[in-house]
Design a protein around this motif. Structure first.
Motif, PDB file in Angstrom:
ATOM      1  N   THR A 115       9.714 -13.338  13.112  1.00  0.00           N
ATOM      2  CA  THR A 115       7.845 -13.714  12.946  1.00  0.00           C
ATOM      3  C   THR A 115       7.085 -12.236  12.978  1.00  0.00           C
ATOM      4  O   THR A 115       5.896 -11.990  12.444  1.00  0.00           O
ATOM      5  CB  THR A 115       7.635 -14.055  14.434  1.00  0.00           C
ATOM      6  N   LEU A 116       7.916 -11.184  13.130  1.00  0.00           N
ATOM      7  CA  LEU A 116       6.920 -10.045  13.649  1.00  0.00           C
ATOM      8  C   LEU A 116       7.047  -8.664  12.689  1.00  0.00           C
ATOM      9  O   LEU A 116       6.637  -7.800  11.915  1.00  0.00           O
ATOM     10  CB  LEU A 116       7.077  -9.468  14.626  1.00  0.00           C
ATOM     11  N   CYS A 117       8.439  -8.896  11.389  1.00  0.00           N
ATOM     12  CA  CYS A 117       8.547  -7.795  10.649  1.00  0.00           C
ATOM     13  C   CYS A 117       8.922  -8.798   9.377  1.00  0.00           C
ATOM     14  O   CYS A 117       8.036 -10.114   9.302  1.00  0.00           O
ATOM     15  CB  CYS A 117      10.433  -8.056  10.542  1.00  0.00           C
ATOM     16  N   ASP A 118       7.663  -8.185   8.505  1.00  0.00           N
ATOM     17  CA  ASP A 118       7.356  -8.392   7.273  1.00  0.00           C
ATOM     18  C   ASP A 118       8.432  -8.021   5.970  1.00  0.00           C
ATOM     19  O   ASP A 118       8.351  -6.594   6.044  1.00  0.00           O
ATOM     20  CB  ASP A 118       5.850  -8.757   6.953  1.00  0.00           C
ATOM     21  N   LEU A 119       9.286  -8.437   5.013  1.00  0.00           N
ATOM     22  CA  LEU A 119      10.218  -7.636   4.083  1.00  0.00           C
ATOM     23  C   LEU A 119       9.331  -8.578   3.151  1.00  0.00           C
ATOM     24  O   LEU A 119      10.088  -7.863   1.674  1.00  0.00           O
ATOM     25  CB  LEU A 119      11.102  -8.116   4.430  1.00  0.00           C
ATOM     26  N   THR A 120       8.146  -8.844   2.813  1.00  0.00           N
ATOM     27  CA  THR A 120       7.146  -9.430   1.705  1.00  0.00           C
ATOM     28  C   THR A 120       7.990  -7.706   0.549  1.00  0.00           C
ATOM     29  O   THR A 120       7.116  -7.728  -0.890  1.00  0.00           O
ATOM     30  CB  THR A 120       6.002  -9.831   2.257  1.00  0.00           C
ATOM     31  N   GLU A 121       7.368  -6.993   0.794  1.00  0.00           N
ATOM     32  CA  GLU A 121       7.414  -5.701   0.497  1.00  0.00           C
ATOM     33  C   GLU A 121       8.197  -4.682   0.489  1.00  0.00           C
ATOM     34  O   GLU A 121       8.748  -3.515  -0.291  1.00  0.00           O
ATOM     35  CB  GLU A 121       6.578  -4.208   0.471  1.00  0.00           C
ATOM     36  N   THR A 122       9.612  -5.326   1.040  1.00  0.00           N
ATOM     37  CA  THR A 122      10.830  -4.743   0.710  1.00  0.00           C
ATOM     38  C   THR A 122      11.778  -5.235  -0.481  1.00  0.00           C
ATOM     39  O   THR A 122      11.921  -6.510  -0.341  1.00  0.00           O
ATOM     40  CB  THR A 122      11.866  -5.178   1.925  1.00  0.00           C
ATOM     41  N   THR A 123      12.207  -4.783  -1.498  1.00  0.00           N
ATOM     42  CA  THR A 123      13.285  -4.832  -2.180  1.00  0.00           C
ATOM     43  C   THR A 123      14.586  -5.540  -2.193  1.00  0.00           C
ATOM     44  O   THR A 123      14.949  -5.068  -1.177  1.00  0.00           O
ATOM     45  CB  THR A 123      12.994  -3.529  -3.483  1.00  0.00           C
ATOM     46  N   VAL A 124      15.274  -6.632  -2.899  1.00  0.00           N
ATOM     47  CA  VAL A 124      15.867  -7.686  -2.311  1.00  0.00           C
ATOM     48  C   VAL A 124      17.083  -6.490  -1.961  1.00  0.00           C
ATOM     49  O   VAL A 124      18.641  -6.728  -1.979  1.00  0.00           O
ATOM     50  CB  VAL A 124      16.629  -8.670  -2.891  1.00  0.00           C
ATOM     51  N   LYS A 125      17.270  -5.077  -3.601  1.00  0.00           N
ATOM     52  CA  LYS A 125      18.665  -4.330  -3.694  1.00  0.00           C
ATOM     53  C   LYS A 125      19.063  -3.959  -1.907  1.00  0.00           C
ATOM     54  O   LYS A 125      19.942  -3.534  -2.148  1.00  0.00           O
ATOM     55  CB  LYS A 125      18.015  -3.084  -4.688  1.00  0.00           C
TER      56      LYS A 125
END
Length: 198
Positions: A115-125
Motif C-alpha cells: 500500500t505505501l511502497c511504490d515500485l513503479t520507478e524501480t527496475t525489475v533487474k
C-alpha cells in the motif's frame, strides 16, 4: 482518493514507526528468556526489519529517499518465516509472541509494502537482490552448524538429513523467493499504476 504529498508523508512516517515498534518489541519480548537463541531467523528477521523501518521512518521524516526495493527485500525475509512456519507448523510455536513473529509481523510488513511502497520507478533487474539476505543466512547456518554442531533448523542439518535433502530444501526456498519476489514486484506496480490513473 489520491492523498497529497504531505498527508502521504505523515502516514508513511507514522506507520513505519509503528511497524518498527511492533517488530522490535515482539522480537525482544518473545526472546527475552531465550536470547541465547537469537540466531534464529524468526528473531533476526523481525528485529532487523524493525530497525530498517525505524531508520526508513526517520529518513522519510527528513525528506530523504529510501530505495523502494528494500521494502520488497524486507517483506520477502519475513514471508520466508511465515511460509516455513506454516509448512512445518508442528515444529514451531504458534502462540503468544511467536504468533506475532510468525504471522502478524510478516503480514504487517506485506501490507505496508503493497500500500505505501511504490515500485513503479524501480527496475525489475533489482528483484533478484531479495535473495541476498536469505543466502547470507543460509551460509551463516551452515558455518554455525559446522562449528557448534547446532544447525538451528532440522532441515539444514545435512549431517542428519543428508546433503541432498538440505540442498534440495535450499534450492526450493530460493525458487520460492524468486517467484514470490517477482510476483510481489509486479503486484505492487499494478496496484500503484492503477492508483495513479485515478
Amino acid at each position: 482518493m489520491k492523498l497529497n504529498n504531505k498527508t502521504l508523508k505523515i502516514i508513511k512516517v507514522s506507520v513505519s514507526l509503528l511497524i518498527a515498534f511492533v517488530l522490535v518489541f515482539t522480537a525482544l519480548f518473545t526472546y527475552r528468556e531465550h536470547l541465547d537463541e537469537a540466531y534464529e531467523l524468526t528473531f533476526l528477521s523481525s528485529f532487523a526489519v524493525g530497525i530498517f523501518y525505524l531508520i526508513s521512518g526517520v529518513l522519510i521524516l527528513f525528506n530523504k529517499s529510501v530505495p523502494q526495493i528494500l521494502y520488497l527485500c524486507a517483506a520477502i525475509l519475513l514471508l520466508i518465516v511465515f511460509f516455513v512456519c506454516i509448512a512445518f507448523s508442528n515444529q514451531f510455536q504458534m502462540s503468544g509472541g511467536f504468533a506475532f513473529l510468525h504471522i502478524v509481523n510478516p503480514l504487517l510488513v506485506l501490507g505496508y509494502y503493497l500500500t505505501l511502497c511504490d515500485l513503479t520507478e524501480t527496475t525489475v533487474k533489482l528483484v533478484p537482490t531479495v535473495a541476498a539476505v536469505p543466502l547470507l543466512y543460509f551460509v551463516f547456518v551452515i558455518v554455525f552448524g559446522s562449528v557448534t554442531g547446532n544447525y538451528i533448523y532440522f532441515f539444514m542439518n545435512y549431517e542428519k538429513v543428508g546433503i541432498p535433502y538440505s540442498v534440495i530444501f535450499i534450492l526450493g526456498i530460493l525458487t520460492g523467493i524468486f517467484a514470490l519476489g517477482f510476483a510481489l514486484y509486479y503486484c505492487n506496480r499494478l496496484i500503484h499504476k492503477s492508483v495513479r490513473k485515478k
